[in-house]
Scaffold this motif. Sequence first.
Motif, PDB file in Angstrom:
ATOM      1  N   ARG A 107     -55.052 -37.944 -19.050  1.00  0.00           N
ATOM      2  CA  ARG A 107     -54.353 -36.664 -18.939  1.00  0.00           C
ATOM      3  C   ARG A 107     -55.206 -35.640 -18.209  1.00  0.00           C
ATOM      4  O   ARG A 107     -54.706 -34.892 -17.362  1.00  0.00           O
ATOM      5  N   ARG A 108     -56.484 -35.581 -18.542  1.00  0.00           N
ATOM      6  CA  ARG A 108     -57.387 -34.628 -17.879  1.00  0.00           C
ATOM      7  C   ARG A 108     -57.499 -34.914 -16.396  1.00  0.00           C
ATOM      8  O   ARG A 108     -57.514 -34.000 -15.577  1.00  0.00           O
ATOM      9  N   ARG A 144     -55.194 -36.334 -14.496  1.00  0.00           N
ATOM     10  CA  ARG A 144     -53.917 -35.944 -13.870  1.00  0.00           C
ATOM     11  C   ARG A 144     -53.841 -34.424 -13.695  1.00  0.00           C
ATOM     12  O   ARG A 144     -53.322 -33.939 -12.713  1.00  0.00           O
ATOM     13  N   GLN A 145     -54.344 -33.684 -14.686  1.00  0.00           N
ATOM     14  CA  GLN A 145     -54.291 -32.225 -14.608  1.00  0.00           C
ATOM     15  C   GLN A 145     -55.194 -31.700 -13.492  1.00  0.00           C
ATOM     16  O   GLN A 145     -54.893 -30.704 -12.870  1.00  0.00           O
ATOM     17  N   ARG A 146     -56.275 -32.343 -13.211  1.00  0.00           N
ATOM     18  CA  ARG A 146     -57.194 -31.906 -12.157  1.00  0.00           C
ATOM     19  C   ARG A 146     -56.616 -32.156 -10.776  1.00  0.00           C
ATOM     20  O   ARG A 146     -56.914 -31.438  -9.830  1.00  0.00           O
ATOM     21  N   THR A 147     -55.782 -33.175 -10.622  1.00  0.00           N
ATOM     22  CA  THR A 147     -55.233 -33.491  -9.298  1.00  0.00           C
ATOM     23  C   THR A 147     -53.971 -32.813  -8.999  1.00  0.00           C
ATOM     24  O   THR A 147     -53.404 -31.967  -9.396  1.00  0.00           O
TER      25      THR A 147
END
Length: 152
Positions: free
Chosen positions: A146-147, A149-152
């Motif tokens: 999840r982390r 995905r959130q960064r991209t």
Amino acid sequence: MELGQLNMLEALVLSWNRLIGKIPQELTRLIFLAKLNLSQNLLVGHIPRGLQFSTLKNDSFGGNLGLCGPPLSKKCGMSDPSELDEEEDSYFASGFTWESVVIGYSCGLVVGTITWSLMFKARKPKWVVEFLEGDFPKKMIRAQKRRLRQRT
């Protein structure tokens, strides 16, 4: 035995050194010896007689159950049953023995095992149960994804 050659020696303290054997006769040559402490060792036999040794007190030789002769009250060649009681008392008063360590370890192992099994039956703390059952690592991998995905 080389200590007997130290003519100017005034004090010699060798207590609590686990010395074994007899007191060397050469120590009686120490004419300036004012204080000698050989207590709490494993010395045996007659206490040598001579010059300064005749001025020493009982406490210079205390705790050496195998020593006998003056200045000690124990005569050589005789055994005193009261000294056996003192030996047993000092054994237990000396601190932890291997028996007490084994008993403590065994009790701790039993209490720990019971606590551990009760903890799993109650499923608390939850993170420990999840980690050991394999759910916790899966949750960590999902959180990492999840982390990312959130960064991209």
